[in-house]
Write a protein that holds these residues in place. Structure first.
Motif, PDB file in Angstrom:
ATOM      1  N   GLU A   1       0.672  -1.123   0.105  1.00  0.00           N
ATOM      2  CA  GLU A   1       0.026   0.032   0.131  1.00  0.00           C
ATOM      3  C   GLU A   1       0.781   1.302  -0.223  1.00  0.00           C
TER       4      GLU A   1
ATOM      5  N   TRP B   1     -16.686  -0.875  -2.966  1.00  0.00           N
ATOM      6  CA  TRP B   1     -15.489  -1.645  -3.327  1.00  0.00           C
ATOM      7  C   TRP B   1     -14.408  -0.537  -2.977  1.00  0.00           C
TER       8      TRP B   1
ATOM      9  N   ASP C   1     -10.080   0.153  -3.173  1.00  0.00           N
ATOM     10  CA  ASP C   1      -8.670  -0.356  -3.555  1.00  0.00           C
ATOM     11  C   ASP C   1      -7.853   0.768  -3.877  1.00  0.00           C
ATOM     12  N   TYR C   2      -6.602   0.663  -4.225  1.00  0.00           N
ATOM     13  CA  TYR C   2      -5.694   1.736  -4.589  1.00  0.00           C
ATOM     14  C   TYR C   2      -5.746   2.083  -6.066  1.00  0.00           C
ATOM     15  N   ASP C   3      -5.940   3.292  -6.557  1.00  0.00           N
ATOM     16  CA  ASP C   3      -6.230   3.324  -7.917  1.00  0.00           C
ATOM     17  C   ASP C   3      -5.515   4.662  -8.413  1.00  0.00           C
TER      18      ASP C   3
ATOM     19  N   THR D   1      -7.800   0.307 -12.309  1.00  0.00           N
ATOM     20  CA  THR D   1      -8.201  -0.799 -11.481  1.00  0.00           C
ATOM     21  C   THR D   1      -9.724  -1.154 -11.284  1.00  0.00           C
TER      22      THR D   1
END
Length: 90
Positions: free
Chosen positions: A6, A37, A39-41, A48
């Motif tokens: 991360e 949802w 996440d890293y994007d 992603t």
């Protein structure tokens, strides 16, 4: 000790992305369900997230209704301001 995945993503320009995905229930298409949802994007293209949504449309039965996206860069220059005063401690 190695840096976490991360941290490395954030260092590379990724930020935490959260998407609210509303979709139609397969058995009851008149009803909407919410899926969150995260996440890293990278903004503004969100590759992603687009990959996940492509997977959803290809593999899952619930038809997408809408997607709302929030994005925040977590590593950025420190914010500071000058303070005119003195703090005295004993």
């Amino acid at each position: 000790m190695a840096a976490s995945r991360e941290f490395l993503l954030q260092w590379g320009g990724y930020g935490l992305t959260t998407a609210e995905i509303h979709y139609h229930l397969p058995d009851h298409p008149a009803f909407l369900q919410l899926y969150v949802w995260q996440d890293y994007d990278t903004a503004p293209d969100f590759p992603t997230l687009h990959g996940f949504l492509d997977y959803w449309q290809r593999e899952l039965e619930g038809a997408l209704h809408s997607v709302r996206v929030a994005h925040q860069h977590l590593i950025r220059p420190a914010e500071w301001r000058a303070v005119d005063g003195v703090i005295v401690t004993h």
